[in-house]
Design an enzyme around this catalytic site. Structure first.
Site: not given
Ligand SMILES: *Cc1c(COP(=O)(O)O)cnc(C)c1O
Length: 417
Positions: A50, A52, A196, A222, A225, A231
């Site tokens: 833990y 935090e 994002d 993220t 990807k 993840r």
């Molecule tokens: C995949 C994605 C997310 C969210 O990611 P998670 O890990 O699935 O919560 C947010 N914004 C965009 C543009 C994405 O493609």
């Protein structure tokens, strides 16, 4: 006791999933295969701890080692993204976005984001998501003819709605985003700018997509990807808040919003795996990988267009090829199922100015990050595109049998793990 002895059911299911990943070909644009090094970091006793708080500011004892790990992750993230500040604790991309909203907005504040059918994410103001329930999102879309972002239109909308925050970045937009233009718009209306880059993070690191800094105040992503890590989520930002004269510590606001704002303890095994993936992404071989990701996507897009399957916006600048299959298929859901039957995994997707329901829209979204990790070059990608075209146009039992055989061969030739 090991997993096989403790829980044979889960052990067998994991084996089955590994087999599925090996035998099928994933063209899901948001998926990838992590390295064995990343898997190793994930499966460690770091999950027991833990921690935090943040390095050297923890609430529990025993964090000397975890502090070093998280600090490495932060330093590496800052380096590969040329960022002033990094928070590596968000459990996912959605958590990262939610934390930024909590840091910069008050409930009811106005935000401008891209609409879902033009490639926006649920966390960009969808009514079923916390973002849409707590904040007043307005949308911009892409131009109907070019199917690309229309910065003049976005500026018009921004001037009309006067958002506190502009969100750019998408899940299904195959073209490059001009962050500089977004910043000019944000400056005109005095709003924050957040990018994002969940999908394109790997391209940004490798220099294959325009960089969100110095234009954006905050960048969320993220890590799983195109970046090819575990993840998880990530927030990068400027140190200083340029709009808040009272409290100019933007980095502090972001950290507070992640913890204690929306999360408890970080997933330290995942933070370690993120650090490993950031190191991997800093190497020349990663740059080469991302270049190939884009080359493969461009080659596939060209092949689809050549064969009369319409590619949204005509081509791609990144790892995504968005097909409009409505000319050949009554149902993209059926096409998705037909492809799955032959071992090609892709998802149905809305296209700009979608006329059908999101449950059975007009599009199929394809992405090349996974196949490129498997070693596909342009020739392999074009061959795969031809197989897909065959299934889209004539999903007969005979064609399915033939394509399935070819897919099995391809998967075997380009193995994972
Ligand atoms: C995949 C994605 C997310 C969210 O990611 P998670 O890990 O699935 O919560 C947010 N914004 C965009 C543009 C994405 O493609």
């Amino acid at each position: 006791m090991n997993l096989k002895k403790t829980d044979k059911k889960i052990y067998d299911l994991i084996k089955k999933e590994i087999k599925r990943q090996k035998e099928e070909i994933s063209l899901i644009a948001s998926e990838n295969y992590v390295s064995v090094a990343v898997l190793e970091a994930l499966g460690t006793p770091l999950t027991n701890k833990y921690s935090e708080g943040y390095p050297n500011k923890r609430y529990y004892a025993g964090n000397e080692v975890i502090d070093k790990i998280e600090t490495l992750a932060i330093e590496r993230a800052k380096k590969i993204f040329s960022a002033e500040h990094a928070n590596v604790q968000p459990h996912s991309g959605s958590q990262a976005n939610t934390a930024v909203y909590l840091a910069l907005l008050k409930p009811g504040d106005t935000v401008l984001g891209i609409d879902l059918s033009s490639g926006g994410h649920l966390t960009h103001g969808s009514p079923v998501n916390i973002s849409g329930k707590f904040y007043k999102f307005h949308n911009y879309g892409v131009n109907k003819n070019t199917e690309m972002l229309d910065y003049q239109e976005i500026e018009k909308t921004a001037l009309a709605v006067r958002p506190k925050l502009i969100v750019c970045g998408t899940t299904a937009y195959p073209r490059s985003i001009d962050f500089k233009k977004f910043r000019e718009i944000a400056d005109k209306v005095g709003s924050y700018l957040m990018a994002d880059i969940a999908h394109i993070a790997g391209l940004v690191v490798a220099g294959e997509h325009p960089h969100p800094f110095p234009h954006c105040d905050v960048v969320t992503s993220t890590t799983h990807k195109t970046l090819r890590g575990p993840r998880g989520g990530l927030i990068l930002c400027k140190q200083t808040d340029r709009l808040d004269k009272e409290n100019t510590n933007l980095a502090g606001k972001i950290d507070k919003a992640v913890f204690p704002g929306i999360q408890g303890g970080p997933l330290d095994h995942v933070v370690a795996a993120k650090a490993v993936s950031f190191l991997e992404a800093s190497k020349p071989i990663f740059k080469k990988y991302i270049k190939q990701v884009v080359k493969n996507a461009k080659a596939m897009a060209k092949e689809f267009e050549k064969n009369g399957v319409r590619v949204v916006s005509g081509s791609t600048d990144n790892h995504i090829v968005l097909l409009d299959v409505s000319k050949y298929s009554e149902s993209s859901k059926k096409t998705q199922n037909d492809l799955e039957e032959v071992g090609i995994i892709a998802n149905r997707n809305t296209i700009p100015y979608e006329t059908k329901s999101p449950f059975d829209p007009s599009g199929i979204r394809l992405g090349t990050p996974s196949i490129t990790t498997r070693g596909f070059n342009e020739k392999d990608s074009v061959f795969l595109a031809d197989l897909i075209i065959k299934i889209i146009k004539e999903p007969t039992a005979k064609n399915k049998r033939e394509v399935k055989k070819e897919v099995a061969k391809l998967a075997k030739k380009h193995s994972i793990y």
